[in-house]
Enzyme design. Structure first.
Site, PDB file in Angstrom:
ATOM      1  N   GLN A  24       0.854  -1.183   0.000  1.00 42.99           N
ATOM      2  CA  GLN A  24       0.000   0.000   0.000  1.00 42.99           C
ATOM      3  C   GLN A  24       0.894   1.238   0.000  1.00 42.99           C
ATOM      4  O   GLN A  24       1.692   1.443   0.919  1.00 42.99           O
ATOM      5  CB  GLN A  24      -0.914   0.019   1.221  1.00 42.99           C
ATOM      6  N   SER A  40       0.892   7.114   1.830  1.00 41.66           N
ATOM      7  CA  SER A  40       1.475   8.235   2.574  1.00 41.66           C
ATOM      8  C   SER A  40       2.655   8.850   1.839  1.00 41.66           C
ATOM      9  O   SER A  40       3.384   8.174   1.101  1.00 41.66           O
ATOM     10  CB  SER A  40       1.930   7.766   3.961  1.00 41.66           C
ATOM     11  N   GLU A  98     -10.067  -0.430   5.314  1.00 39.00           N
ATOM     12  CA  GLU A  98      -8.939  -0.379   6.231  1.00 39.00           C
ATOM     13  C   GLU A  98      -9.406  -0.075   7.647  1.00 39.00           C
ATOM     14  O   GLU A  98      -8.833  -0.565   8.620  1.00 39.00           O
ATOM     15  CB  GLU A  98      -7.950   0.690   5.754  1.00 39.00           C
ATOM     16  N   GLU A 136      -7.406  10.820  16.129  1.00 37.03           N
ATOM     17  CA  GLU A 136      -7.894  12.201  16.256  1.00 37.03           C
ATOM     18  C   GLU A 136      -8.721  12.587  15.030  1.00 37.03           C
ATOM     19  O   GLU A 136      -9.801  13.186  15.140  1.00 37.03           O
ATOM     20  CB  GLU A 136      -6.712  13.163  16.425  1.00 37.03           C
TER      21      GLU A 136
END
Length: 375
Positions: A124, A127, A242, A357
């Protein structure tokens, strides 16, 4: 929600018997090493030979058309048996559901069978140095070229990329479009000309991730998932898997909770009621997540943003399970590899798949309907 599991008990017995006969007696080497990666790939082939590598997929692609409830049962038995980690998880749990929803028949027929057998393992690659939980900030580009696209830029923290065969990721194909627009979802070989991969070692030195550098890497049009420029919609499908049940099924946690109870029975001080209560709380939360799994597979509507609730719950449960186990073990915890390694991995849970968060903002705004906060 129907909790009568009698209809799936024959399937459960078949899976349990096969695992009892085939799970390696000794743990395989870490899949974050070259030797371990190869050993886990061989295990995927063995699962595939028994038609157990992707039980919920259609038969033409290597599955057995198992129902969602049968899949949950398979996962429970798999983790209860202490079977090896799934080196193919990025492909079978993230990319495959995305292809089933957005891919073409040609892509399904070409990509899924070698994924199911372990012949092709996927990384994957989402990022970037400046785009983690804020995925829309990505800067790697896909530029149209005759017959395909040229990829340029950098990806980091690409899971399984140190030893995997192919990768999937999101690239900006229209720099002039808004943050969530002009993105294209692509698949690419990790040995492509112009692609450099640089393994990233963890504290223990094992390369669980890699950086990927793209320098005019050509990808054909056939490897675009969904429509060019519509990659954000496709990526949110992947993100839902995910954060939901697919990547972290309830069986993973009920098995760990049962191991924790066994450890408490073996090691606990009966007068330590605080630790006893933490063990009980973890066991109860694991069973609650199991019931939530049954509720989820019973639904006919799209779960949508509620996957963020799942992600926060299972990631914090994973931490609690392992922290409690290490407290039970005391100084011996530093020598007990399974619980210690699991704890180190659980620390990443509140970060990957979008930080907790961020997920709490999603829950507040998209599930509870609260007003957006100023950012």
């Amino acid at each position: 929600m129907d909790l009568d599991l009698s209809s799936v008990e024959p399937f459960r017995a078949e899976v349990r018997d096969w695992l009892r006969a085939h799970v390696p007696a000794a743990p395989l080497p870490s899949l974050e090493t070259e030797e371990g990666f190869a050993a886990h790939r061989a295990w995927e082939r063995e699962l595939h030979g028994a038609r157990l590598s992707v039980v919920s997929w259609p038969e033409p692609y290597g599955g057995r058309d198992a129902s969602p409830l049968q899949w949950l049962v398979f996962e429970e038995e798999y983790y209860a048996a202490g079977a090896p980690g799934r080196v193919s998880q990025n492909g079978i749990n993230l990319l495959a559901p995305t292809l089933f929803r957005h891919g073409t028949p040609e892509q399904l027929g070409r990509v899924l069978p070698p994924m199911a057998s372990g012949e092709v393992i996927w990384a994957q690659a989402w990022s970037e140095p400046g785009a983690g939980s804020d995925l829309a900030a990505l800067r790697a580009t896909a530029t149209p070229a005759p017959g395909g696209w040229l990829l340029n830029g950098q990806k980091t923290w690409s899971s399984r990329a140190a030893f995997a065969d192919r990768g999937f990721g999101l690239f900006r194909s229209d720099p002039g479009a808004g943050r969530h627009h002009g993105l294209t979802y692509l698949m690419f070989p990790l040995d492509a000309e112009g692609l450099t991969r640089r393994p990233i070692g963890r504290l223990d030195g094992k390369p669980a991730f890699a950086e990927l550098f793209f320098d005019d890497v050509f990808v054909p049009d056939a490897d675009v998932i969904g429509a060019p420029g519509e990659g954000w919609k496709v990526a949110m499908s992947t993100a839902g898997n995910e954060r939901g049940l697919t990547l972290r099924s309830p069986g993973r946690f009920t098995a760990a909770a049962d191991r924790l109870v066994a450890l408490w029975c073996e090691r606990a001080d009966p007068d330590d009621t605080a630790l006893r209560d933490r063990v009980a709380d973890a066991w109860i939360r694991a069973r609650a997540y199991r019931l939530k799994g049954f509720e989820t597979v019973s639904r006919t509507d799209d779960v949508g943003a509620e996957t963020s609730v799942n992600k926060v719950f299972w990631s914090e449960l994973d931490l609690a399970l392992h922290e409690t186990a290490l407290d039970l073990l005391g100084p011996d915890g530093e020598l007990e590899g399974e619980w210690l390694e699991g704890y180190v991995f659980s620390l990443a849970g509140p970060i990957y798949a979008g930080t907790n968060e961020i997920q709490r903002n999603v829950i507040a705004e998209r599930v509870l309907g609260l007003p957006r906060t100023a950012r």
